[in-house]
Design a protein around this motif. Sequence first.
Motif, PDB file in Angstrom:
ATOM      1  N   ARG A  18       0.818  -1.221   0.000  1.00 23.49           N
ATOM      2  CA  ARG A  18       0.000   0.000   0.000  1.00 23.49           C
ATOM      3  C   ARG A  18       0.846   1.264   0.000  1.00 23.49           C
ATOM      4  O   ARG A  18       1.792   1.372   0.738  1.00 23.49           O
ATOM      5  N   ARG A  19       0.483   2.205  -0.852  1.00 25.23           N
ATOM      6  CA  ARG A  19       1.091   3.535  -0.835  1.00 25.23           C
ATOM      7  C   ARG A  19      -0.047   4.544  -0.849  1.00 25.23           C
ATOM      8  O   ARG A  19      -1.138   4.246  -1.335  1.00 25.23           O
ATOM      9  N   ALA A  20       0.198   5.721  -0.319  1.00 22.89           N
ATOM     10  CA  ALA A  20      -0.791   6.800  -0.423  1.00 22.89           C
ATOM     11  C   ALA A  20      -0.756   7.266  -1.882  1.00 22.89           C
ATOM     12  O   ALA A  20       0.217   7.874  -2.316  1.00 22.89           O
ATOM     13  N   GLN A  74      -7.102  19.515  -3.495  1.00 28.43           N
ATOM     14  CA  GLN A  74      -6.329  18.296  -3.781  1.00 28.43           C
ATOM     15  C   GLN A  74      -6.963  17.593  -4.981  1.00 28.43           C
ATOM     16  O   GLN A  74      -8.120  17.145  -4.926  1.00 28.43           O
ATOM     17  N   LYS A  76      -6.601  14.715  -6.277  1.00 29.89           N
ATOM     18  CA  LYS A  76      -7.022  13.314  -6.173  1.00 29.89           C
ATOM     19  C   LYS A  76      -8.450  13.162  -5.655  1.00 29.89           C
ATOM     20  O   LYS A  76      -9.082  12.137  -5.880  1.00 29.89           O
ATOM     21  N   MET A 142     -11.389   5.907  12.738  1.00 25.94           N
ATOM     22  CA  MET A 142     -10.160   5.529  12.039  1.00 25.94           C
ATOM     23  C   MET A 142      -9.955   4.009  11.979  1.00 25.94           C
ATOM     24  O   MET A 142      -9.261   3.520  11.079  1.00 25.94           O
ATOM     25  N   MET A 162      -6.771  11.029   3.441  1.00 26.14           N
ATOM     26  CA  MET A 162      -6.558  12.493   3.414  1.00 26.14           C
ATOM     27  C   MET A 162      -7.122  13.175   4.659  1.00 26.14           C
ATOM     28  O   MET A 162      -8.271  12.963   5.015  1.00 26.14           O
ATOM     29  N   GLY A 164      -6.317  16.560   4.717  1.00 31.54           N
ATOM     30  CA  GLY A 164      -6.257  17.933   4.226  1.00 31.54           C
ATOM     31  C   GLY A 164      -7.616  18.391   3.715  1.00 31.54           C
ATOM     32  O   GLY A 164      -7.921  18.284   2.524  1.00 31.54           O
ATOM     33  N   LYS A 196       3.828   6.714  -5.660  1.00 28.56           N
ATOM     34  CA  LYS A 196       4.625   7.578  -4.785  1.00 28.56           C
ATOM     35  C   LYS A 196       5.881   6.842  -4.318  1.00 28.56           C
ATOM     36  O   LYS A 196       5.875   5.617  -4.222  1.00 28.56           O
ATOM     37  N   ARG A 201       9.994   3.693   7.091  1.00 26.99           N
ATOM     38  CA  ARG A 201       9.439   3.785   8.447  1.00 26.99           C
ATOM     39  C   ARG A 201      10.581   3.766   9.461  1.00 26.99           C
ATOM     40  O   ARG A 201      11.631   3.201   9.200  1.00 26.99           O
TER      41      ARG A 201
HETATM   42  C1  LIG Z   1      -4.948  10.088   8.206  1.00 26.97           C
HETATM   43  C2  LIG Z   1      -4.039  10.463   7.056  1.00 26.97           C
HETATM   44  C3  LIG Z   1      -4.229  11.661   6.421  1.00 26.97           C
HETATM   45  C4  LIG Z   1      -3.450  12.009   5.290  1.00 26.97           C
HETATM   46  N1  LIG Z   1      -3.724  13.166   4.623  1.00 26.97           N
HETATM   47  C5  LIG Z   1      -3.125  13.405   3.431  1.00 26.97           C
HETATM   48  C6  LIG Z   1      -3.532  14.499   2.637  1.00 26.97           C
HETATM   49  O1  LIG Z   1      -4.452  15.245   2.965  1.00 26.97           O
HETATM   50  N2  LIG Z   1      -2.896  14.691   1.460  1.00 26.97           N
HETATM   51  C7  LIG Z   1      -1.899  13.871   1.024  1.00 26.97           C
HETATM   52  O2  LIG Z   1      -1.362  14.107  -0.056  1.00 26.97           O
HETATM   53  N3  LIG Z   1      -1.502  12.811   1.768  1.00 26.97           N
HETATM   54  C8  LIG Z   1      -2.086  12.542   2.952  1.00 26.97           C
HETATM   55  N4  LIG Z   1      -1.747  11.440   3.686  1.00 26.97           N
HETATM   56  C9  LIG Z   1      -0.742  10.503   3.145  1.00 26.97           C
HETATM   57  C10 LIG Z   1       0.566  10.509   3.935  1.00 26.97           C
HETATM   58  O3  LIG Z   1       1.356  11.595   3.580  1.00 26.97           O
HETATM   59  C11 LIG Z   1       1.280   9.162   3.655  1.00 26.97           C
HETATM   60  O4  LIG Z   1       0.478   8.133   4.146  1.00 26.97           O
HETATM   61  C12 LIG Z   1       2.659   9.111   4.307  1.00 26.97           C
HETATM   62  O5  LIG Z   1       3.523  10.039   3.711  1.00 26.97           O
HETATM   63  C13 LIG Z   1       3.290   7.730   4.175  1.00 26.97           C
HETATM   64  O6  LIG Z   1       3.310   7.326   2.819  1.00 26.97           O
HETATM   65  P1  LIG Z   1       2.663   5.954   2.370  1.00 26.97           P
HETATM   66  O7  LIG Z   1       1.230   5.973   2.835  1.00 26.97           O
HETATM   67  O8  LIG Z   1       2.746   5.948   0.869  1.00 26.97           O
HETATM   68  O9  LIG Z   1       3.435   4.860   3.004  1.00 26.97           O
HETATM   69  C14 LIG Z   1      -2.446  11.115   4.836  1.00 26.97           C
HETATM   70  C15 LIG Z   1      -2.260   9.915   5.528  1.00 26.97           C
HETATM   71  C16 LIG Z   1      -3.030   9.583   6.610  1.00 26.97           C
HETATM   72  C17 LIG Z   1      -2.830   8.259   7.285  1.00 26.97           C
END
Ligand SMILES: Cc1cc2nc3c(=O)[nH]c(=O)nc-3n(C[C@H](O)[C@H](O)[C@H](O)COP(=O)(O)O)c2cc1C
Length: 218
Positions: A18-20, A74, A76, A142, A162, A164, A196, A201
Amino acid sequence: MAKTAKHEKSLSQAIHERRATPSFDGTPIPPEDLRKILEAGLSAPSGYNMQPWRFIVVQGDEQRRRLRAASYNQAKVEEASAVIVACGDADGWRKDLDRMLYQGLEGGMPESYADQARNSVPNYLSHFSRDEMHGWLNKMVMIAFTHMMLMAEVMGYDTAPMEGFEQEKVHEALRLPMSYWVVALLGVGHLKGPDKFSGGRFEMGHTVFSEEFGKPLK
Ligand SMILES: Cc1cc2nc3c(=O)[nH]c(=O)nc-3n(C[C@H](O)[C@H](O)[C@H](O)COP(=O)(O)O)c2cc1C
């Protein structure tokens, strides 16, 4: 043609991969897949089983545009196949206590437990300040959110959590009741373009202790 995942990933594979997601291709998500993801959220545990989460599924073009404007623009938010707006209802426990007890009793909850919960739930939650209630809702919502995120990944979807967004603007865009507290947005869809980077970690010694603070886990 929308893709439906046929071979599910294992949970450990989904967690590992998983990646964001930075950008989605916008292909529609089949309703049965969306339901399966939502059902994973609804299966989550919660304090007293009060299930205070509420989810608004945003898929329409106009609503995605409005939600994007409420989310610091945003992209996305508008590109995702669906955005699940995860909220908590601060008044949920008042409205749902009887429903929770009825359902529990149907499933074998002892009468003595139900009698106790009838008092202890209001005793516990009615004294919460606004901030305490939001903290409690954040915890519960959550867990459900994470269930959905990982189920989507298991099914072969990409996800973007997200935080944001602007609380009042999301309220306005989705016409949410006053008692709702927006916790986070979950974009679901398929990745467009490169994924991404992996941010890595912290090593376990930095964040995990054994028995008491400061003692490393061997
Ligand atoms: C609760 C939560 C809120 C987040 N909000 C945003 C956001 O608003 N915009 C964004 O680009 N990434 C957001 N992220 C993504 C994080 O930046 C990302 O999970 C973190 O950098 C780790 O990267 P990975 O999830 O790819 O491992 C959020 C992540 C979490 C868990």
